[in-house]
Design a protein around this motif. Structure first.
Motif, PDB file in Angstrom:
ATOM      1  N   ARG A  64     -38.682  11.059  65.610  1.00 18.60           N
ATOM      2  CA  ARG A  64     -38.842  12.239  66.472  1.00 18.60           C
ATOM      3  C   ARG A  64     -39.738  13.298  65.847  1.00 18.60           C
ATOM      4  O   ARG A  64     -40.361  14.077  66.557  1.00 18.60           O
ATOM      5  CB  ARG A  64     -37.482  12.851  66.791  1.00 18.60           C
ATOM      6  N   HIS A  65     -39.819  13.343  64.541  1.00 18.91           N
ATOM      7  CA  HIS A  65     -40.603  14.380  63.869  1.00 18.91           C
ATOM      8  C   HIS A  65     -42.037  13.952  63.551  1.00 18.91           C
ATOM      9  O   HIS A  65     -42.818  14.755  63.048  1.00 18.91           O
ATOM     10  CB  HIS A  65     -39.884  14.849  62.609  1.00 18.91           C
ATOM     11  N   LEU A  66     -42.384  12.705  63.822  1.00 20.62           N
ATOM     12  CA  LEU A  66     -43.760  12.268  63.609  1.00 20.62           C
ATOM     13  C   LEU A  66     -44.624  12.733  64.779  1.00 20.62           C
ATOM     14  O   LEU A  66     -44.187  12.713  65.925  1.00 20.62           O
ATOM     15  CB  LEU A  66     -43.835  10.745  63.499  1.00 20.62           C
ATOM     16  N   PRO A  67     -45.850  13.149  64.499  1.00 18.43           N
ATOM     17  CA  PRO A  67     -46.724  13.614  65.580  1.00 18.43           C
ATOM     18  C   PRO A  67     -47.385  12.447  66.313  1.00 18.43           C
ATOM     19  O   PRO A  67     -47.463  11.330  65.800  1.00 18.43           O
ATOM     20  CB  PRO A  67     -47.778  14.440  64.837  1.00 18.43           C
ATOM     21  N   GLY A  68     -47.874  12.705  67.525  1.00 13.39           N
ATOM     22  CA  GLY A  68     -48.676  11.732  68.251  1.00 13.39           C
ATOM     23  C   GLY A  68     -47.882  10.881  69.216  1.00 13.39           C
ATOM     24  O   GLY A  68     -46.672  11.030  69.373  1.00 13.39           O
ATOM     25  N   ASN A  69     -48.617   9.948  69.834  1.00 13.01           N
ATOM     26  CA  ASN A  69     -47.980   9.034  70.772  1.00 13.01           C
ATOM     27  C   ASN A  69     -47.333   7.870  70.011  1.00 13.01           C
ATOM     28  O   ASN A  69     -47.270   7.874  68.786  1.00 13.01           O
ATOM     29  CB  ASN A  69     -48.994   8.544  71.814  1.00 13.01           C
ATOM     30  N   VAL A  70     -46.879   6.864  70.735  1.00 19.19           N
ATOM     31  CA  VAL A  70     -46.140   5.762  70.116  1.00 19.19           C
ATOM     32  C   VAL A  70     -46.983   5.019  69.093  1.00 19.19           C
ATOM     33  O   VAL A  70     -46.502   4.673  68.014  1.00 19.19           O
ATOM     34  CB  VAL A  70     -45.628   4.794  71.218  1.00 19.19           C
ATOM     35  N   TRP A  71     -48.262   4.777  69.402  1.00 12.43           N
ATOM     36  CA  TRP A  71     -49.115   4.015  68.485  1.00 12.43           C
ATOM     37  C   TRP A  71     -49.420   4.798  67.217  1.00 12.43           C
ATOM     38  O   TRP A  71     -49.453   4.229  66.120  1.00 12.43           O
ATOM     39  CB  TRP A  71     -50.396   3.584  69.178  1.00 12.43           C
TER      40      TRP A  71
END
Length: 57
Positions: A7-14
């Motif tokens: 949840r804390h990572l930026p960006g979309n799924v890829w």
């Protein structure tokens, strides 16, 4: 724990998947380069006793 990181990572799924892969590889690198060599002398894995008696000869 993994959900919190995801949840804390930026960006979309890829992008998240790529960042998670890089983080996992970084953890493995640190373990093999620093933690395992440091801990190896205090672990009992090298204390094997092998004899030539019995078994598969």
């Amino acid at each position: 724990m993994y959900g919190w990181i995801w949840r804390h990572l930026p960006g979309n799924v890829w992008v998240r998947a790529a960042i998670a892969l890089v983080l996992a590889l970084a953890v493995v690198f640190v373990l093999f380069q620093y933690v395992f060599p440091w801990a190896e002398p205090i672990l009992p894995f090298g204390d094997a006793t092998l004899t030539g008696e019995g078994g598969n000869s």
